[in-house]
Design a protein around this motif. Sequence first.
Motif, PDB file in Angstrom:
ATOM      1  N   SER A  60       0.769  -1.056   0.114  1.00  0.00           N
ATOM      2  CA  SER A  60       0.062  -0.132  -0.016  1.00  0.00           C
ATOM      3  C   SER A  60       0.878   1.301   0.191  1.00  0.00           C
ATOM      4  CB  SER A  60      -0.856   0.068   1.210  1.00  0.00           C
ATOM      5  OG  SER A  60      -0.249   0.007   2.391  1.00  0.00           O
ATOM      6  N   PHE A  61       0.279   2.322  -0.024  1.00  0.00           N
ATOM      7  CA  PHE A  61       1.060   3.836  -0.047  1.00  0.00           C
ATOM      8  C   PHE A  61       0.021   4.668   0.426  1.00  0.00           C
ATOM      9  CE2 PHE A  61      -1.690   4.028  -3.571  1.00  0.00           C
ATOM     10  CZ  PHE A  61      -2.027   5.350  -3.835  1.00  0.00           C
ATOM     11  N   SER A  62       0.609   5.949   1.045  1.00  0.00           N
ATOM     12  CA  SER A  62      -0.052   7.125   1.377  1.00  0.00           C
ATOM     13  C   SER A  62       0.888   8.197   0.893  1.00  0.00           C
ATOM     14  CB  SER A  62      -0.226   7.062   2.812  1.00  0.00           C
ATOM     15  OG  SER A  62       1.163   7.087   3.579  1.00  0.00           O
ATOM     16  N   ILE A  63       0.008   9.289   0.868  1.00  0.00           N
ATOM     17  CA  ILE A  63       0.752  10.588   0.450  1.00  0.00           C
ATOM     18  C   ILE A  63       0.985  11.483   1.775  1.00  0.00           C
ATOM     19  CG2 ILE A  63       0.592  12.569  -1.217  1.00  0.00           C
ATOM     20  CD1 ILE A  63       1.062   9.963  -2.643  1.00  0.00           C
ATOM     21  N   GLN A  64       2.204  11.969   1.868  1.00  0.00           N
ATOM     22  CA  GLN A  64       2.272  12.908   2.727  1.00  0.00           C
ATOM     23  C   GLN A  64       2.616  14.235   2.166  1.00  0.00           C
ATOM     24  OE1 GLN A  64       5.560  12.141   5.836  1.00  0.00           O
ATOM     25  NE2 GLN A  64       6.572  13.864   4.760  1.00  0.00           N
ATOM     26  N   THR A  65       1.867  15.127   2.371  1.00  0.00           N
ATOM     27  CA  THR A  65       1.936  16.606   1.930  1.00  0.00           C
ATOM     28  C   THR A  65       2.911  17.263   2.782  1.00  0.00           C
ATOM     29  OG1 THR A  65       0.061  17.136   3.235  1.00  0.00           O
ATOM     30  CG2 THR A  65      -0.543  16.477   1.149  1.00  0.00           C
ATOM     31  N   GLY A  66       3.247  18.613   2.437  1.00  0.00           N
ATOM     32  CA  GLY A  66       4.232  19.174   3.005  1.00  0.00           C
ATOM     33  C   GLY A  66       3.429  19.895   4.056  1.00  0.00           C
ATOM     34  N   ASP A  67       2.172  19.821   4.393  1.00  0.00           N
ATOM     35  CA  ASP A  67       1.375  20.853   5.414  1.00  0.00           C
ATOM     36  C   ASP A  67       1.355  19.926   6.475  1.00  0.00           C
ATOM     37  OD1 ASP A  67       0.611  22.181   2.975  1.00  0.00           O
ATOM     38  OD2 ASP A  67      -1.248  21.063   2.862  1.00  0.00           O
ATOM     39  N   GLY A  68       0.954  20.870   7.650  1.00  0.00           N
ATOM     40  CA  GLY A  68       1.095  20.197   8.940  1.00  0.00           C
ATOM     41  C   GLY A  68       2.246  19.825   9.470  1.00  0.00           C
ATOM     42  N   PRO A  69       2.335  18.503  10.481  1.00  0.00           N
ATOM     43  CA  PRO A  69       3.599  18.429  11.124  1.00  0.00           C
ATOM     44  C   PRO A  69       4.647  17.926  10.261  1.00  0.00           C
ATOM     45  CG  PRO A  69       2.049  16.797  11.648  1.00  0.00           C
ATOM     46  CD  PRO A  69       1.344  17.915  10.865  1.00  0.00           C
ATOM     47  N   CYS A  70       4.118  17.264   9.104  1.00  0.00           N
ATOM     48  CA  CYS A  70       5.259  16.826   8.175  1.00  0.00           C
ATOM     49  C   CYS A  70       5.586  17.831   7.265  1.00  0.00           C
ATOM     50  CB  CYS A  70       4.633  15.276   7.425  1.00  0.00           C
ATOM     51  SG  CYS A  70       4.055  14.245   8.571  1.00  0.00           S
ATOM     52  N   LYS A  71       7.025  18.140   7.217  1.00  0.00           N
ATOM     53  CA  LYS A  71       7.071  19.219   6.309  1.00  0.00           C
ATOM     54  C   LYS A  71       7.754  19.048   4.949  1.00  0.00           C
ATOM     55  CE  LYS A  71       6.835  21.841   9.909  1.00  0.00           C
ATOM     56  NZ  LYS A  71       5.309  22.544  10.204  1.00  0.00           N
ATOM     57  N   ILE A  72       7.975  17.973   4.694  1.00  0.00           N
ATOM     58  CA  ILE A  72       8.096  17.661   3.144  1.00  0.00           C
ATOM     59  C   ILE A  72       7.313  16.792   2.539  1.00  0.00           C
ATOM     60  CG2 ILE A  72      10.798  17.965   3.702  1.00  0.00           C
ATOM     61  CD1 ILE A  72      10.766  14.734   3.027  1.00  0.00           C
ATOM     62  N   PRO A  73       6.959  17.037   1.302  1.00  0.00           N
ATOM     63  CA  PRO A  73       5.966  16.422   0.566  1.00  0.00           C
ATOM     64  C   PRO A  73       6.816  14.863   0.021  1.00  0.00           C
ATOM     65  CG  PRO A  73       7.078  17.954  -0.883  1.00  0.00           C
ATOM     66  CD  PRO A  73       7.437  18.158   0.246  1.00  0.00           C
ATOM     67  N   ALA A  74       6.017  13.791   0.258  1.00  0.00           N
ATOM     68  CA  ALA A  74       6.576  12.424   0.009  1.00  0.00           C
ATOM     69  C   ALA A  74       5.382  11.604  -0.192  1.00  0.00           C
ATOM     70  CB  ALA A  74       7.521  12.009   1.190  1.00  0.00           C
ATOM     71  N   THR A  75       5.968  10.268  -0.837  1.00  0.00           N
ATOM     72  CA  THR A  75       5.016   9.132  -0.948  1.00  0.00           C
ATOM     73  C   THR A  75       5.592   8.201   0.115  1.00  0.00           C
ATOM     74  OG1 THR A  75       4.750   9.722  -3.149  1.00  0.00           O
ATOM     75  CG2 THR A  75       4.272   7.452  -2.515  1.00  0.00           C
ATOM     76  N   VAL A  76       4.756   7.467   0.873  1.00  0.00           N
ATOM     77  CA  VAL A  76       5.062   6.543   1.765  1.00  0.00           C
ATOM     78  C   VAL A  76       4.620   5.152   1.248  1.00  0.00           C
ATOM     79  CG1 VAL A  76       5.052   5.941   4.163  1.00  0.00           C
ATOM     80  CG2 VAL A  76       4.829   8.323   3.796  1.00  0.00           C
ATOM     81  N   PHE A  77       5.216   4.167   1.012  1.00  0.00           N
ATOM     82  CA  PHE A  77       4.933   2.913   0.594  1.00  0.00           C
ATOM     83  C   PHE A  77       5.354   2.056   1.845  1.00  0.00           C
ATOM     84  CE2 PHE A  77       6.436   4.795  -3.382  1.00  0.00           C
ATOM     85  CZ  PHE A  77       5.375   4.586  -4.232  1.00  0.00           C
ATOM     86  N   VAL A  78       4.155   1.185   2.070  1.00  0.00           N
ATOM     87  CA  VAL A  78       4.309   0.174   2.984  1.00  0.00           C
ATOM     88  C   VAL A  78       4.726  -1.212   2.407  1.00  0.00           C
ATOM     89  CG1 VAL A  78       2.927  -0.886   4.802  1.00  0.00           C
ATOM     90  CG2 VAL A  78       2.695   1.568   4.392  1.00  0.00           C
ATOM     91  N   THR A  79       5.736  -1.895   2.954  1.00  0.00           N
ATOM     92  CA  THR A  79       6.044  -3.188   2.329  1.00  0.00           C
ATOM     93  C   THR A  79       5.134  -4.341   2.937  1.00  0.00           C
ATOM     94  OG1 THR A  79       7.747  -3.652   4.014  1.00  0.00           O
ATOM     95  CG2 THR A  79       8.416  -2.503   2.098  1.00  0.00           C
ATOM     96  N   LYS A  80       5.521  -5.676   2.686  1.00  0.00           N
ATOM     97  CA  LYS A  80       4.683  -6.853   3.005  1.00  0.00           C
ATOM     98  C   LYS A  80       5.123  -7.108   4.421  1.00  0.00           C
ATOM     99  CE  LYS A  80       3.925  -8.945  -1.401  1.00  0.00           C
ATOM    100  NZ  LYS A  80       4.359 -10.014  -2.097  1.00  0.00           N
TER     101      LYS A  80
END
Length: 111
Positions: A51-71
């Motif tokens: 699966s994955f989720s998108i981290q925007t640069g807003d809020g407590p997380c300061k950089i935009p990123a894609t978070v992939f979750v492994t098996k």
Amino acid sequence: MTFSNSLTLWAGVLLILSITLWSSATAQSDVAADCCLNTSDRRIPKKFVTSFSIQTGDGPCKIPATVFVTKRGLKLCAPFPSDSPWVTELIENIISAPKTKKHMGKKHRKQ
């Protein structure tokens, strides 16, 4: 002299009260966030990702990123989809992958 002592007492009470209120407000806003602090452009094989989720640069997380979750449940930080074509391709593979149902129950032996 009593006026001075009374004033000092009230100043001390106000100081203690304001410190207490400030520390209480600060403690409530110190919620730990699980954020990517940096990203890696190293490609992640699609067979490892569930699966994955998108981290925007807003809020407590300061950089935009894609978070992939492994098996295995590891979270891997990759660039934002618009910054890296392989990330967009991996996301499309995850979205379009058929959801497999795991066989529940005992395995049948051939006789």
